[in-house]
Design an enzyme around this catalytic site. Structure first.
Site, PDB file in Angstrom:
ATOM      1  CE  LYS A   1      -6.130 -14.785 -21.703  1.00  0.00           C
ATOM      2  NZ  LYS A   1      -5.867 -13.560 -22.473  1.00  0.00           N
TER       3      LYS A   1
ATOM      4  CE1 TYR B   1       4.333  -7.304   9.868  1.00  0.00           C
ATOM      5  CE2 TYR B   1       2.892  -8.378   8.270  1.00  0.00           C
ATOM      6  CZ  TYR B   1       4.012  -8.400   9.090  1.00  0.00           C
ATOM      7  OH  TYR B   1       4.807  -9.524   9.125  1.00  0.00           O
TER       8      TYR B   1
END
Length: 371
Positions: free
Chosen positions: A43, A261
């Site tokens: 999956k 940042y």
């Protein structure tokens, strides 16, 4: 459903996938759990490495039972592996019954409503189509309650379709001493006894590498096959992925200047900083970065471990390479974020997450190649 790749000279990073390691990990787990069988869980696009390539490798390694989460994944898998046994974990969505019939897929039924819909479809088509039964023993996500499972067992002769598998899912197997493990094992054993002749499956990766009492007939390892660490007390198997990031620029930063940042990292000395061409859009967690208050993850640059500094941004991250010789690297060279001793577990711990999230989040902007 296969992993997209882009040309090497256009990519900010290279993701190398070692299919020999993937096959070896599967075969090692199969050896450990024998005489139980070992399924392959593919999956999440084969845990991020590509459903098609992962499933092909695992089939060639001997896997015959496969688990996916969604029907779309199962369709792709059936096209690839016409003879595989394929289970769809997330339940029977309304109106999808005919797809399961046409593609010979096994829904994992986890509610009385889903059972009723599957019964009605089998009766309508006149075909008794196999399905799995999921019983919740303590994780409280999908699955019948134990009381509902007892009711199904009592009416099994009138069920109208064969049970291909009886399964449950461990909630705390990564903590082997957690009391819920023993409770789930006891409850599942009681339920298994109500369904004689039906294969039983309880173990995920953490259960697979632990006490054989949890193995039953079929184990369902995921992250362990892909080289992750399912439990802190068990060494991981062979690494399957290697991640290298391209240096976009090398810049000099004065003492007292900040990087990235928010000005989260302040240079405490004149520094040389490598700016790498990848970020959280490529699956590198923001928490892998660093600030003045906490260290971050590391990258291997020219054979040396160097700290990530500042915040991870969408497309870029920074590494302090002050300790390296001036000519050790240049723009265009690659550094290593996974590999050269840096494991999924290393990056996950620095990022306050788990191996699973790191691996399944690796983005689609890398150049992907086999080892």
């Amino acid at each position: 459903m296969s992993a997209h790749t882009i040309p090497l000279n256009e990519a900010g990073g290279v993701l190398t996938i070692d299919h020999a390691a993937l096959a070896a990990n599967y075969q090692e787990l199969q050896r450990r759990v024998a005489p139980a069988a070992c399924a392959a869980v593919v999956k999440g696009d084969g845990y991020g490495i590509g459903l098609t390539s992962a499933a092909t490798t695992l089939w060639q390694a001997g896997a015959r039972s496969f688990f996916v989460a969604l029907l779309a994944e199962a369709r792709t898998l059936r096209d690839l592996l016409p003879d595989a046994e394929i289970f769809v974990l997330n339940g029977l969505f309304p109106g999808t019954e005919a797809v399961y019939q046409e593609r010979d897929l096994r829904p994992v039924l986890g509610s009385t409503t889903e059972i009723a819909h599957w019964q009605a479809f089998c009766e309508r088509t006149g075909e008794a189509l196999p399905a799995a039964l999921h019983v919740d023993t303590g994780i409280n996500r999908l699955g019948l309650t134990p009381a509902e499972a007892v009711h199904v067992a009592e009416g099994r002769d009138e069920l109208g379709f064969p049970l291909a598998l009886l399964m449950s899912h461990l909630a705390c197997a990564d903590e082997p001493d957690h009391p819920l493990n023993a409770r789930q094992l006891e409850d599942f054993r009681a339920i298994v006894a109500l369904f004689p002749g039906v294969r039983a499956s309880l173990s995920n990766s953490a259960g697979t590498v632990g006490d054989p009492a949890y193995h039953f007939d079929l184990v369902r390892p995921g992250i362990a096959v892909y080289g992750g660490r399912p439990r802190a007390d068990v060494a991981p198997l062979r690494p399957v992925v290697r991640l290298e990031l391209r240096i976009a620029r090398i810049r000099h930063v004065h003492e007292g200047e900040t990087v990235g940042y928010g000005g989260a990292h302040t240079a405490i000395r004149p520094s040389r900083v490598a700016i790498l061409s990848a970020g959280y859009a490529d699956g590198i967690p923001r928490l892998a970065g660093a600030s003045d208050l906490r260290p971050g993850a590391e990258a291997v640059v020219a054979g040396h471990r160097c700290p990530l500094i500042g915040r991870i941004s969408m497309d870029l991250l920074a590494v302090d390479i002050t300790e390296l010789a001036e000519d050790a690297v240049q723009p265009g060279d690659f550094t290593t974020l996974l590999g050269d001793g840096l494991t999924l577990d290393n990056l996950a711990r620095h990022s306050h997450t788990i191996d699973y999230e790191i691996l399944t989040s690796l983005g689609r902007r890398y150049h992907r190649r086999p080892a």
